[in-house]
Design an enzyme around this catalytic site. Structure first.
Site, short mmCIF file in Angstrom:
data_model
loop_
_atom_site.label_atom_id
_atom_site.label_comp_id
_atom_site.label_asym_id
_atom_site.label_seq_id
_atom_site.Cartn_x
_atom_site.Cartn_y
_atom_site.Cartn_z
N ASP A 128 10.12 1.17 4.62
CA ASP A 128 9.24 0.01 4.40
C ASP A 128 7.78 0.48 4.37
OD1 ASP A 128 8.61 -2.71 4.21
OD2 ASP A 128 8.49 -2.96 6.39
N ASP B 244 3.86 1.98 -1.10
CA ASP B 244 2.92 0.87 -1.10
C ASP B 244 1.54 1.36 -1.50
OD1 ASP B 244 1.30 -1.25 -0.72
OD2 ASP B 244 1.82 -1.62 1.38
#
Ligand code: G3H
Ligand code: 13P
Ligand code: ZN
Length: 308
Positions: free
Chosen positions: A82, A104
């Protein structure tokens, strides 16, 4: 039971208009609570590990705990990184056995985000691992922001189309008004479904991801506050809005805050009601049960029961 990729999971979810829950894992009780609920509901699942979780529990422990959970429950699961913030952490997870990673690059300008995402996608794909990317900023947006401000923060549909084509990423986290944590909205909860619809139209069949999708349910917040907590004004994404998003190309819904609230409330209750208790099993057990209950509730709104 096996570690599986997101590819088939997302194809089925997109087609049948439901979403797979992606739950953040940090310790044994969370892993047990989530996987027991998943097994009982016969739902697909993504277990996701943040950089903070890797630092707290160590990647090796989490991998072994997840393997043990799969053996005990008989489920398959995706093990996902994540919010990977650079190429190195994504590579370490791909090499370490993760079956999905997120890069990200949302804090970078468009071209830098593209270059970084492309680099990760090329490496991960060479090892058969799919990549989630993010475009747009997941900041809480006040009720009264102008359209221009929103355009600067939320995902631009045309850019999303270009981004996916140029990076080769396999799924995309979009910013439509959600944010991380327990304080998502100052006024009424609002998501930009029009924008989501536009993104979906420009990227037909492409799986979208909703971060910051916890609902901070009033009953869970109340347990925390009733037993000595101080979480005033917590507000999440209403569960019906999550269900609506699953019909609009959102195939993965990220949940962490609701697990934290469930766990904390259960532990606080034991401490408040039985101040003499100091056997960790007596408060971590109820915490695990609370995680299991909240995951079952999520599965209902995601529409993924029986889809494993
Ligand atoms: O998106 C953030 C997740 O809730 C993970 O949080 O970085 O504190 O582990 P964390
Ligand atoms: P919440 O804080 O809403 O649970 O979001 C979690 C998340 O997006 C993890 O990546
Ligand atoms: Zn997130």
């Amino acid at each position: 039971m096996a570690f599986v990729s997101t590819k088939k999971l997302f194809e089925k979810a997109y087609r049948e208009q439901y979403a797979v829950g992606a739950f953040n894992i940090n310790d044994m009780e969370i892993i047990q609570g989530v996987t027991e609920a998943i097994a009982e509901e016969k739902a697909p699942v993504i277990l996701q590990v943040s950089a903070g979780a890797r630092k707290y529990a160590r990647q090796e422990y989490l991998l072994h705990l997840v393997r043990a959970a799969m053996e005990c429950t008989g489920i398959d699961c995706v093990l996902h990184l994540d919010h990977g913030e650079d190429f190195e952490i994504c590579k370490a997870c791909v090499d370490g056995g993760f079956t999905s990673v997120m890069i990200d690059g949302s804090k970078y300008p468009f071209e830098e985000n593209i270059a970084l995402t492309k680099k990760v996608a090329e490496y991960a794909h060479s090892k058969g691992v799919p990549v989630e990317a993010e475009l747009g900023k997941l900041a809480g947006v006040e009720d009264n922001v102008s359209v221009a401000d929103k355009d600067a923060i939320y995902t631009d549909p045309a850019q999303a189309e270009e981004f996916v084509k140029r990076t080769g990423c396999d799924s995309l986290a979009v910013a439509i008004g959600t944010s991380h944590g327990a304080y998502k909205f100052k006024g009424e909860p609002k998501l930009d479904f029009e924008r989501l619809e536009k993104i979906k139209k420009l990227l037909p069949g492409f799986p979208l991801v909703l971060h910051g999708a916890s609902s901070a349910p009033a009953d869970l917040v109340k347990v925390c506050n009733d037993y000595g907590g101080n979480i005033p004004g917590a507000r999440g994404v209403p569960e019906e809005m999550i269900s609506q998003a699953t019909k609009m190309g959102v195939c993965k819904v990220n949940i962490d805050t609701d697990l934290r609230l469930a766990m904390t409330g259960a532990i606080r209750k034991v401490f408040a009601e039985s101040p003499g208790e100091f056997d960790p099993r007596k408060y971590l057990g109820p915490a695990r049960d609370a995680i299991k209950q909240v995951v079952k509730r999520k599965i209902k709104f995601l529409g993924c029961a029986g889809k494993a």
